[in-house]
Design an enzyme around this catalytic site. Structure first.
Site, PDB file in Angstrom:
ATOM      1  N   LYS A 129       0.867  -1.190   0.000  1.00 33.44           N
ATOM      2  CA  LYS A 129       0.000   0.000   0.000  1.00 33.44           C
ATOM      3  C   LYS A 129       0.891   1.224   0.000  1.00 33.44           C
ATOM      4  O   LYS A 129       2.027   1.171   0.471  1.00 33.44           O
ATOM      5  CB  LYS A 129      -0.870   0.009   1.273  1.00 33.44           C
ATOM      6  N   ASP A 169      -7.077   4.277  -4.456  1.00 35.18           N
ATOM      7  CA  ASP A 169      -7.712   4.156  -3.132  1.00 35.18           C
ATOM      8  C   ASP A 169      -8.313   5.549  -2.902  1.00 35.18           C
ATOM      9  O   ASP A 169      -8.571   6.270  -3.888  1.00 35.18           O
ATOM     10  CB  ASP A 169      -6.677   3.754  -2.057  1.00 35.18           C
TER      11      ASP A 169
HETATM   12  P1  NDP Z   1     -12.864   7.822  -2.906  1.00 38.94           P
HETATM   13  O1  NDP Z   1     -11.797   8.821  -2.731  1.00 38.94           O
HETATM   14  O2  NDP Z   1     -13.398   7.555  -4.258  1.00 38.94           O
HETATM   15  O3  NDP Z   1     -14.103   8.155  -1.974  1.00 38.94           O
HETATM   16  C1  NDP Z   1     -13.945   8.265  -0.587  1.00 38.94           C
HETATM   17  C2  NDP Z   1     -15.249   8.688   0.026  1.00 38.94           C
HETATM   18  O4  NDP Z   1     -15.169   8.579   1.445  1.00 38.94           O
HETATM   19  C3  NDP Z   1     -15.600  10.136  -0.271  1.00 38.94           C
HETATM   20  O5  NDP Z   1     -16.988  10.285  -0.292  1.00 38.94           O
HETATM   21  C4  NDP Z   1     -14.969  10.864   0.917  1.00 38.94           C
HETATM   22  O6  NDP Z   1     -15.556  12.103   1.209  1.00 38.94           O
HETATM   23  C5  NDP Z   1     -15.238   9.877   2.038  1.00 38.94           C
HETATM   24  N1  NDP Z   1     -14.172  10.030   3.052  1.00 38.94           N
HETATM   25  C6  NDP Z   1     -12.846   9.876   2.866  1.00 38.94           C
HETATM   26  N2  NDP Z   1     -12.158  10.123   3.992  1.00 38.94           N
HETATM   27  C7  NDP Z   1     -13.086  10.432   4.902  1.00 38.94           C
HETATM   28  C8  NDP Z   1     -13.011  10.778   6.270  1.00 38.94           C
HETATM   29  N3  NDP Z   1     -11.819  10.848   6.916  1.00 38.94           N
HETATM   30  N4  NDP Z   1     -14.191  11.023   6.918  1.00 38.94           N
HETATM   31  C9  NDP Z   1     -15.379  10.936   6.266  1.00 38.94           C
HETATM   32  N5  NDP Z   1     -15.510  10.623   4.969  1.00 38.94           N
HETATM   33  C10 NDP Z   1     -14.378  10.370   4.307  1.00 38.94           C
HETATM   34  O7  NDP Z   1     -12.273   6.465  -2.265  1.00 38.94           O
HETATM   35  P2  NDP Z   1     -12.785   4.970  -2.478  1.00 38.94           P
HETATM   36  O8  NDP Z   1     -14.252   4.937  -2.685  1.00 38.94           O
HETATM   37  O9  NDP Z   1     -11.883   4.331  -3.448  1.00 38.94           O
HETATM   38  O10 NDP Z   1     -12.422   4.331  -1.053  1.00 38.94           O
HETATM   39  C11 NDP Z   1     -13.346   4.273   0.026  1.00 38.94           C
HETATM   40  C12 NDP Z   1     -12.918   3.197   1.001  1.00 38.94           C
HETATM   41  O11 NDP Z   1     -12.892   1.925   0.345  1.00 38.94           O
HETATM   42  C13 NDP Z   1     -11.529   3.354   1.597  1.00 38.94           C
HETATM   43  O12 NDP Z   1     -11.529   2.814   2.909  1.00 38.94           O
HETATM   44  C14 NDP Z   1     -10.665   2.475   0.711  1.00 38.94           C
HETATM   45  O13 NDP Z   1      -9.496   2.055   1.364  1.00 38.94           O
HETATM   46  C15 NDP Z   1     -11.617   1.321   0.476  1.00 38.94           C
HETATM   47  N6  NDP Z   1     -11.373   0.489  -0.702  1.00 38.94           N
HETATM   48  C16 NDP Z   1     -11.241   1.008  -1.951  1.00 38.94           C
HETATM   49  C17 NDP Z   1     -11.067   0.180  -3.035  1.00 38.94           C
HETATM   50  C18 NDP Z   1     -10.985   0.699  -4.417  1.00 38.94           C
HETATM   51  O14 NDP Z   1     -10.872  -0.135  -5.338  1.00 38.94           O
HETATM   52  N7  NDP Z   1     -11.057   1.992  -4.665  1.00 38.94           N
HETATM   53  C19 NDP Z   1     -10.974  -1.274  -2.864  1.00 38.94           C
HETATM   54  C20 NDP Z   1     -11.204  -1.739  -1.516  1.00 38.94           C
HETATM   55  C21 NDP Z   1     -11.374  -0.860  -0.488  1.00 38.94           C
HETATM   56  P3  NDP Z   1     -14.790  13.459   0.774  1.00 38.94           P
HETATM   57  O15 NDP Z   1     -14.912  13.531  -0.704  1.00 38.94           O
HETATM   58  O16 NDP Z   1     -15.519  14.525   1.500  1.00 38.94           O
HETATM   59  O17 NDP Z   1     -13.368  13.305   1.256  1.00 38.94           O
HETATM   60  O1  2IT Z   2      -8.030  -1.553  -0.549  1.00 42.87           O
HETATM   61  C1  2IT Z   2      -7.996  -2.069  -1.684  1.00 42.87           C
HETATM   62  O2  2IT Z   2      -8.163  -3.282  -1.852  1.00 42.87           O
HETATM   63  C2  2IT Z   2      -7.790  -1.186  -2.846  1.00 42.87           C
HETATM   64  N1  2IT Z   2      -7.695   0.025  -2.665  1.00 42.87           N
HETATM   65  C3  2IT Z   2      -7.634  -1.760  -4.213  1.00 42.87           C
HETATM   66  C4  2IT Z   2      -6.222  -2.211  -4.447  1.00 42.87           C
HETATM   67  C5  2IT Z   2      -5.902  -2.661  -5.843  1.00 42.87           C
HETATM   68  O3  2IT Z   2      -4.717  -2.944  -6.048  1.00 42.87           O
HETATM   69  O4  2IT Z   2      -6.782  -2.752  -6.706  1.00 42.87           O
END
Ligand code: NDP
Ligand code: 2IT
Length: 448
Positions: A129, A169
């Site tokens: 990561k 992420d």
């Molecule tokens: P994005 O940046 O696309 O979206 C994040 C969302 O969460 C936004 O709506 C953001 O709001 C909100 N957010 C972020 N930080 C905070 C905080 N500290 N407090 C409140 N709201 C918050 O990220 P993803 O959708 O990609 O990721 C979301 C979660 O999913 C994370 O935990 C990530 O690690 C996990 N994840 C992502 C994967 C992926 O493929 N993208 C895969 C597996 C897990 P704002 O815009 O206001 O910051």
């Molecule tokens: O938390 C996660 O699994 C991710 N942000 C996706 C990682 C990836 O390599 O697709």
């Protein structure tokens, strides 16, 4: 020989001592170690070969300066990270997070979780990561580009299609991956799959954008079947409005659930008639605005300041898809009092340990992140496969593979939980199943 409990206690103490001021890392490690007692009892060879001591220590941790010039001509300096956690079962694989809260402890918690999650996918990917405390919010496209180019100018030495493959992420989506990939290619002259989540025109996979959210719902669907339930007619609350949340909402709606609330870090919207996802996509994916703007399009919806309040909305399904520790004990109690029946983790470690206890004590169906959000990284591995083959599968092919993988993760997680005497406890099942494959590979490869 020491009792399993003592072995685990000693490793945990060492983790705390060696990694001070990293509470998220301690939390992630403790939850896993606590699950492993019966595994350690059955496998004394894991103790003799120091598997626990080794699995909690990243193989390599990179921290670097990222200088860039903002639109006013001023020099800005951010900190970049890449933690290459474990390569026992494949090249390091895991996303990059750009958010002002990023520090080494957060990247380590994510890298540790990623190692076990990637193991659960059944695909040959190790755990890593990275990220930066850079905040993409409010920056121009050119500022984001200059930052990404500077970040990659350092990181390119340490990554590669068979070495370490980053992805998105929080704060890293298609735009950032494009700039990072472009700079990597320029520096190395290599056109290969060093990133996943790439655009479709330059080697990305159909279905990767949707994969984490869709995968979460496929997992939930399979779990609910075991309890003679389905998603049809269920009311869902989904925190966040980023990549994971949007596609969780889309699949939830397709499967017949009514999504009534979504959020960002400023607040949440409540639309009892059902959230209009086209509006959310327009606001978040195109305009990059705050979720508050939703009310301008749908005046009958409510907007409330503060993101935590979303857990006070009555629902059958709660899907935290924003960030770590977003559901604390208090929110968990409110959800239970309001009749929640299932909680599906889309974000990484979104529930505090106390919140998980509340759910489990109240017999709420609970899916832990490292199992239920593994669809994103699994589809990243499918993107790597297509890149290696110089082929591109259709959306339907990728989606069918994703569904199959999520069903298998659910089956394996629940089977292993039962085998170890924790029937129905997917937290234990995911931790044990994910650990066993990594431990087995580490055993085979000697003390490295
Ligand atoms: P994005 O940046 O696309 O979206 C994040 C969302 O969460 C936004 O709506 C953001 O709001 C909100 N957010 C972020 N930080 C905070 C905080 N500290 N407090 C409140 N709201 C918050 O990220 P993803 O959708 O990609 O990721 C979301 C979660 O999913 C994370 O935990 C990530 O690690 C996990 N994840 C992502 C994967 C992926 O493929 N993208 C895969 C597996 C897990 P704002 O815009 O206001 O910051
Ligand atoms: O938390 C996660 O699994 C991710 N942000 C996706 C990682 C990836 O390599 O697709």
């Amino acid at each position: 020989m020491k009792a399993a409990e003592q072995v685990i206690g000693d490793v945990m103490e060492q983790v705390r001592k060696r990694n001070p001021n990293e509470p998220e890392f301690h939390q992630a490690v403790l939850e896993v170690l606590e699950s492993l007692e019966p595994v350690i009892e059955r496998h004394p060879e894991f103790v003799e070969t120091g598997i626990l001591e080794r699995i909690v220590e990243p193989e390599r941790q990179l921290i670097f300066r990222v200088p860039w010039i903002d639109d006013n001509g001023r020099v800005q300096v951010n900190r970049g990270f890449r933690v290459q956690f474990n390569s026992a079962i494949g090249p390091y694989k895991g996303g990059l997070r750009f958010h002002p809260s990023v520090n080494l402890g957060i990247i380590k918690f994510l890298g540790f979780e990623q190692t076990l999650k990637n193991s659960l996918t059944g695909l040959p990917i190790g755990g890593g990561k990275g990220g930066s405390d850079f905040d993409p919010k409010g920056k121009s496209d050119f500022e984001v580009m200059r930052f990404c180019q500077s970040f990659m100018t350092e990181l390119y030495r340490y990554v590669g299609a068979d070495v370490d493959v980053p992805a998105g992420d929080i704060g890293v989506g298609a735009r950032e991956v494009g700039y990072l990939y472009g700079q990597y290619k320029r520096l190395t002259t290599l056109y290969h799959g060093v990133f996943t989540g790439k655009g479709l025109s330059y080697g990305g996979s159909l279905g990767r954008t949707q994969a984490t959210g869709y995968g979460l719902l496929y997992f939930l669907e399979e779990m609910l079947k075991d309890y003679d339930q389905s998603l049809k007619g269920k009311t869902a609350v989904i925190s966040g409005s980023g990549n994971v949340a949007i596609y969780a909402a889309e699949k939830a709606q397709q499967l017949g659930a009514l999504v009534v609330a979504m959020s960002d870090s400023n607040g949440y919207i409540y639309d009892p008639d059902g959230i209009k996802l086209d509006t959310i996509k327009q606001i978040k994916e195109v305009e990059r605005k705050r979720i508050k703007v939703y009310r301008e399009h749908h005046p009958s919806a409510q907007y409330h300041e503060g993101s935590k309040g979303i857990w006070t909305v009555k629902c059958d399904l709660a899907l935290p898809c924003a960030t770590q520790n977003e559901i604390d004990e208090e929110s968990a109690r409110i959800l239970v009092a309001n009749g929640v029946t299932a909680v599906g983790e889309g974000a990484n470690m979104p529930s505090t340990p106390e919140a998980i206890k509340v759910f489990q004590n109240n017999k709420i169906l609970f899916t832990p992140a490292k199992a239920s959000n593994a669809g994103g990284v699994a589809t990243s591995a499918l993107e790597m496969t297509q890149n290696s083959m110089r082929l591109a599968w259709t959306f339907e092919e990728v989606d069918a593979k994703l569904k199959d993988i999520m069903v298998r993760i659910y089956r394996q997680t629940s089977k292993v939980a039962k085998e170890y005497g924790f029937e129905g406890d997917l937290v234990k099942g995911a931790n044990i199943a994910g650990f066993l494959k990594v431990a087995d590979a580490m055993m085979a490869q000697g003390i490295v």
